[in-house]
Design an enzyme around this catalytic site. Structure first.
Site, short mmCIF file in Angstrom:
data_model
loop_
_atom_site.label_atom_id
_atom_site.label_comp_id
_atom_site.label_asym_id
_atom_site.label_seq_id
_atom_site.Cartn_x
_atom_site.Cartn_y
_atom_site.Cartn_z
N ASN A 12 38.47 35.18 32.29
CA ASN A 12 38.23 35.40 33.71
C ASN A 12 36.88 36.15 33.81
OD1 ASN A 12 38.54 35.91 36.51
ND2 ASN A 12 40.76 35.91 36.27
N GLY A 50 30.91 30.27 32.23
CA GLY A 50 29.50 29.88 32.20
C GLY A 50 29.21 28.48 31.75
N LYS A 86 42.93 27.30 43.70
CA LYS A 86 42.70 28.71 44.05
C LYS A 86 43.98 29.53 43.87
CE LYS A 86 40.79 32.25 46.19
NZ LYS A 86 39.90 33.08 45.36
N CYS A 138 42.49 39.12 37.43
CA CYS A 138 41.51 39.24 38.51
C CYS A 138 41.05 40.69 38.63
CB CYS A 138 42.09 38.78 39.84
SG CYS A 138 40.90 39.02 41.18
#
Lengths: 257, 307
Positions: free
Chosen positions: B196, B248, B49, B134
């Site tokens: 991302n 994905g 993370k 992000c």
């Protein structure tokens, strides 16, 4: 915690839009504690994509587990099509459940589908011979949506029912009954239901200085504590994971809004 | 005659992976969350993370919503901060035999540099993944990832601060991903990972409110795979450093598409939520494919797309 394939034993209509799914899942049945949940993969589809969390409704012996679910969308709709003998991918048991305080009388307060995890707690309480000092207050919108009241009575609990339209039990809200119940004894409250109801239960518990545990609901992507999606705000200001630190929390720790 | 098993190992610059399957940052916690469900030592590597210098509480809930074939999230980079990571999370990860890659995020270039320096001085970290992509935070994140000059500045600063291999994670929320990829390569990146999440949103029509507290979020899952694959193919053809594909990937077939498109390795993200054992099945599936196609190693597959 385990990921395994459970076998569907039964998938039965329980009330309009509500089904009871019985699965053979020995590892889950042995490890599960009241208030814990499992993540269930409904099918192999990409839509719906994610697993769905369900609280553990009941455990029978060391083999079978019940899930009580309401049909709310695509995933739960697909769940209704499952037939006996089919396999189901489950991860569980997950989360921190209720801590039953054996020394105090218990008051179970359920609203609607909130009965799902409380029924398992009632099972444990009854198995420990404490059913007669346990009360359950069950609220529903109407008579047809009322769940588990008779079964809880059979288990020896004192059950009181309330419906919003008055079609069964008293008319009103489940929280209307709490004041009477807590006057005589000082029970520990265990509650599950819609957020506004839990908020009201927590407020009453605080008003009477009673210990209270609430099971919170949240959208979960993983159920494992990895995605950090299901957080709830605590009075400390912390955002904590409902799946990992919960779903059962001390009502005094939650930042009710 | 018994056939030898295909070689799944791959080099990403100085980083050697036993197989090309990594866990994507933000979808695997700090590893321990999945320890009871799969053999972590079978992974190609673990990307933890995203870490910031100080702990971050993240955004207010609701933070996640499911969309058709996808997941929209606005976690807001909630994390324990670099010091707590080193003290509380790294000891567990050090006991594993797989490379641990730490994803880092700064609010400014100074923070990226500090994070890189701090993490270079502790044992048990194989590489840094620099998150400049992000979409869910106001400061840092995608701000650096959408401008090739800013992206290069971050890459250069991190390069100067550490001897660890650095992977720059790119954003898909740009019109020309290739120019950004070239800029970070030029600035000294050892590798590039992409993509991302894609910025998206969802609305509750009854309440007429956004479903996420943050209004917008990052879309992941199978819904974004064609876009990710296209970007990986474009970037792999334009740079000389290894590319790590992400977006994905649910199955071995998905991962193979990325490898054939030019990715040297893949990251598995949202699939970990759906099927905690997804990475294990993907590793086995890739191996089976190599056997079936009589390929002796993964390298012969990378970038083998026939046009």
């Amino acid at each position: 915690m385990d990921q395994s394939t459970a076998t569907v034993l039964e998938n039965r209509f329980a009330a309009p839009g509500v089904y009871r799914l019985r699965i053979e899942a020995p590892a889950l049945a042995r490890a599960a504690r009241p208030g814990q949940f499992l993540m269930l993969r409904v099918g192999q589809t990409l839509d719906p994509l994610l697993r769905r969390p369900f609280s553990i409704h009941a455990v029978h012996g060391s083999m079978t587990v019940d899930i009580l679910y309401r049909v709310v969308g695509k995933g739960t709709n697909m769940l209704t099509t499952l037939r006996s003998g089919e396999g189901l991918d489950i991860v569980g048991p997950l989360g921190c459940g209720f801590s039953w305080r054996e020394e105090s009388p218990s008051l179970l307060v359920a609203g609607g589908m909130g009965i799902a995890p409380l029924f398992f707690l009632a099972q444990i309480i009854a198995q420990n011979g404490a059913g007669d000092k346990t009360s359950a207050l069950i609220g529903a919108r109407n008579k047809t949506e009322l769940l588990c009241a008779e079964e809880l009575r059979t288990m020896g609990l004192q059950v009181e029912v309330v419906t919003e339209d008055g079609s069964a039990g008293k008319r009103g809200l489940v929280t209307d009954l709490i004041t009477n119940r807590v006057a005589a004894s000082r029970p520990v409250i265990y509650s599950c239901g819609p957020y506004p109801m839990l908020h009201a239960v927590a407020s009453l518990a605080m008003q009477y200085g009673l210990s209270c545990q609430v099971s919170l609901e949240s959208f979960m992507a993983c159920g494992l504590g990895a995605c950090l999606g299901c957080v709830a705000e605590m009075r400390s200001g912390d955002l904590v994971r409902v799946c990992k630190e919960g779903p059962v929390f001390d009502a005094y720790e939650v930042a009710w809004k | 005659m018994k056939k030898t098993r295909p070689d799944l190992s791959i080099r990403i610059g100085l980083l050697r992976l036993q197989n090309p399957v990594l866990t994507a940052s933000g979808t695997f916690g700090y590893g321990q969350e999945y320890a009871g469900l799969l053999d972590l030592n079978r992974l190609g590597g673990i990307i933890v993370k995203g870490l910031s210098l100080n702990p971050r509480p993240g955004n207010m809930p609701p933070r996640t919503v499911e969309t058709p074939c996808g997941l929209l999230n606005a976690i807001g980079l909630q994390n324990v901060g670099v010091e707590n990571f080193i003290a509380d999370k790294l000891p567990f990860l050090r006991n594993l035999s797989v490379p641990v890659i730490v994803n880092i995020l700064g609010q400014d270039i100074k923070e990226y540099r500090k994070l890189a320096e701090r993490l270079s001085n502790v044992e048990g970290i194989a590489a840094l993944e620099v998150n400049i992509s992000c979409p869910n935070v106001k400061k840092g994140g995608v701000v650096f990832g959408t401008d090739y000059k800013a992206a290069a500045r971050v890459a250069r600063a991190v390069r100067a601060a550490t001897r660890l291999p650095i992977i720059i994670k790119l954003s898909p929320n740009v019109t020309d991903v290739v120019s950004i990829a070239r800029a970070v390569e030029e600035a000294g990146a050892d590798s590039i990972s992409l993509i991302n999440t894609l910025t998206g949103m969802a609305i509750d029509v009854e309440a007429r409110r956004p479903k996420l507290h943050n209004v917008t979020g990052g879309l992941s899952g199978p819904a974004i795979k064609p876009i990710a694959l296209r970007m990986v193919w474009q970037v792999a053809g334009a740079v000389n450093i290894p590319v790590i594909g992400c977006g994905g990937i649910m199955t071995a077939a998905d991962a193979l598409e990325f490898l054939i498109a030019g990715a040297s390795a893949v990251q598995v993200g949202t699939a970990n939520f759906v099927n905690p054992k997804a990475t294990m099945e993907i590793i086995s599936g890739i191996e089976e494919y190599l056997v079936r196609h009589n390929l002796k190693d993964i390298k012969s597959l990378v970038g083998s797309l026939i046009l």
